[in-house]
Design a protein around this motif. Structure first.
Motif, mmCIF file in Angstrom:
data_model
loop_
_atom_site.group_PDB
_atom_site.id
_atom_site.type_symbol
_atom_site.label_atom_id
_atom_site.label_comp_id
_atom_site.label_asym_id
_atom_site.label_seq_id
_atom_site.Cartn_x
_atom_site.Cartn_y
_atom_site.Cartn_z
ATOM 1 N N ALA A 187 -4.857 -22.842 2.733
ATOM 2 C CA ALA A 187 -3.543 -22.614 3.366
ATOM 3 C C ALA A 187 -2.802 -21.383 2.855
ATOM 4 O O ALA A 187 -1.769 -21.020 3.412
ATOM 5 N N SER A 188 -3.316 -20.725 1.826
ATOM 6 C CA SER A 188 -2.621 -19.552 1.284
ATOM 7 C C SER A 188 -3.539 -18.348 1.120
ATOM 8 O O SER A 188 -3.167 -17.374 0.470
ATOM 9 N N VAL A 189 -4.712 -18.409 1.707
ATOM 10 C CA VAL A 189 -5.605 -17.245 1.797
ATOM 11 C C VAL A 189 -6.032 -17.183 3.260
ATOM 12 O O VAL A 189 -7.003 -17.826 3.677
ATOM 13 N N LEU A 190 -5.265 -16.441 4.043
ATOM 14 C CA LEU A 190 -5.394 -16.495 5.492
ATOM 15 C C LEU A 190 -5.704 -15.116 6.071
ATOM 16 O O LEU A 190 -5.155 -14.100 5.640
ATOM 17 N N PHE A 191 -6.569 -15.128 7.072
ATOM 18 C CA PHE A 191 -6.915 -13.908 7.796
ATOM 19 C C PHE A 191 -6.381 -14.031 9.217
ATOM 20 O O PHE A 191 -6.725 -14.961 9.950
ATOM 21 N N PHE A 192 -5.523 -13.088 9.593
ATOM 22 C CA PHE A 192 -4.907 -13.060 10.921
ATOM 23 C C PHE A 192 -5.581 -11.946 11.720
ATOM 24 O O PHE A 192 -5.771 -10.838 11.206
ATOM 25 N N SER A 193 -5.916 -12.207 12.980
ATOM 26 C CA SER A 193 -6.625 -11.178 13.753
ATOM 27 C C SER A 193 -6.285 -11.251 15.236
ATOM 28 O O SER A 193 -5.980 -12.319 15.774
ATOM 29 N N HIS A 194 -6.354 -10.079 15.869
ATOM 30 C CA HIS A 194 -6.133 -10.008 17.317
ATOM 31 C C HIS A 194 -7.285 -10.651 18.082
ATOM 32 O O HIS A 194 -7.087 -11.178 19.182
ATOM 33 N N LEU A 195 -8.480 -10.580 17.496
ATOM 34 C CA LEU A 195 -9.694 -11.074 18.135
ATOM 35 C C LEU A 195 -10.336 -12.127 17.256
ATOM 36 O O LEU A 195 -10.077 -12.180 16.048
ATOM 37 N N PRO A 196 -11.216 -12.964 17.817
ATOM 38 C CA PRO A 196 -12.003 -13.842 16.948
ATOM 39 C C PRO A 196 -12.775 -13.011 15.922
ATOM 40 O O PRO A 196 -13.170 -11.872 16.192
ATOM 41 N N VAL A 197 -12.998 -13.563 14.770
ATOM 42 C CA VAL A 197 -13.619 -12.813 13.677
ATOM 43 C C VAL A 197 -14.973 -12.232 14.092
ATOM 44 O O VAL A 197 -15.319 -11.110 13.720
ATOM 45 N N THR A 198 -15.725 -12.965 14.869
ATOM 46 C CA THR A 198 -17.061 -12.518 15.268
ATOM 47 C C THR A 198 -17.021 -11.327 16.224
ATOM 48 O O THR A 198 -18.059 -10.724 16.489
ATOM 49 N N GLU A 199 -15.846 -10.975 16.723
ATOM 50 C CA GLU A 199 -15.718 -9.859 17.660
ATOM 51 C C GLU A 199 -15.078 -8.624 17.021
ATOM 52 O O GLU A 199 -14.646 -7.706 17.720
ATOM 53 N N LEU A 200 -15.072 -8.586 15.690
ATOM 54 C CA LEU A 200 -14.405 -7.488 14.989
ATOM 55 C C LEU A 200 -15.359 -6.381 14.538
ATOM 56 O O LEU A 200 -14.970 -5.525 13.743
ATOM 57 N N GLU A 201 -16.565 -6.374 15.029
ATOM 58 C CA GLU A 201 -17.536 -5.353 14.643
ATOM 59 C C GLU A 201 -16.959 -3.945 14.827
ATOM 60 O O GLU A 201 -16.464 -3.577 15.903
#
Length: 284
Positions: free
Chosen positions: A81-95
């Motif tokens: 709950a305190s080590v969080l990754f926020f992204s515009h895309l799903p993680v698998t689409e961040l290549e």
């Protein structure tokens, strides 16, 4: 004897261990020095702190310089709950995308890198910046935040309905390895411990006892955390029920698993042995 200087990470995850010291329930013959993990790491290795919670990856890089204090760590068994990754895309689409990472963290940045390489099999550009969710997501497609910053950003996303994906790295590590995750260890400088063995043992006992008092006073702890951060009480109650401070065999094995992946990724140059104060031999 030199007056003890003890580091204290200025995030909620350290509050249970220091609660009794801050409230005067236990005496500390020394000075508390507060700061984010990376600052305390630097101060410890520059000799400005005798003892501190140290990012676990930094212990791997400097294992010969310090001892781990027994029975203490900052850990989780899955969701943290305190080590969080926020992204515009799903993680698998961040290549090939740029990912912003907080400059306040050492272990969590390495954890993210390991997960991208060995779990998601996605290559990204890690870009260190100051912790600010909206600013990070303006210049990158993802943002890693830790500690109170991560928890407050999570509430911001919920409150503003921001269209971002939120990934809990503790949970992903558990999904990937089946192991707990050790984020920080309490360590003491080797030369100080060897010169002052009695004081070192007493400090280890004091911190452990302080932790027991803190975790035994959760209602008061949660109220203090609420005053400090403004986070909702249910969020804080949940957090202090999932964060862990143990360092038994399971956590040691989990830590060595993390180090093994760091070694495979070329982040550390050699495999690590754990040197725990008061134990006759190192763990491997």
């Amino acid at each position: 004897m030199t007056r003890l200087r003890l580091g204290q990470i200025e995030y909620l995850n350290c509050l249970p261990v220091y609660y009794a010291l801050e409230e005067g329930l236990l005496p500390l013959d020394g000075e508390l020095v507060k700061g984010p993990p990376t600052r305390l790491n630097r101060m410890f290795f520059e000799g400005d702190l005798h003892c501190t919670p140290l990012s676990s990856i930094e212990y791997a890089r400097h294992a010969g310089d310090c001892f781990i204090l027994p029975r203490l760590s900052i850990t989780s068994d899955g969701r943290v709950a305190s080590v969080l990754f926020f992204s515009h895309l799903p993680v698998t689409e961040l290549e090939g995308k740029r990912v912003c990472v907080t400059t306040a963290s050492a272990t969590s940045v390495v954890l993210l890198r390991i997960l991208f390489e060995h779990y998601y099999h996605v290559e990204v550009e890690l870009y260190p910046v100051k912790a600010d969710l909206k600013a990070m997501l303006e210049i990158g497609d993802g943002a890693l935040l830790i500690g109170d910053d991560a928890m407050l950003a999570h509430q911001q996303v919920i409150g503003e309905g921001m269209p971002v994906f939120i990934t809990d790295l503790g949970q992903v590590w558990k999904d990937f390895t089946g192991e707990k995750m050790v984020y920080a260890l309490w360590v003491i400088r080797r030369e100080f411990a060897e010169a002052h063995p009695g004081e070192t043992t007493a400090l280890a006992e004091l911190l452990y006892h302080s932790r027991e008092i803190g975790m035994g006073n959760l209602p008061a702890l949660i109220k203090k955390a609420h005053r400090r951060t403004g986070l909702p009480l249910p969020v804080l109650e949940d957090y202090f029920h999932i964060i862990r401070y143990d360092f038994d065999g399971d956590y040691r094995r989990a830590l060595l698993t993390f180090y093994d992946y760091a070694y495979k990724s070329g982040i550390i140059e050699e495999r690590v042995r754990l040197s725990v104060w008061g134990e006759d031999k190192c763990q491997r």
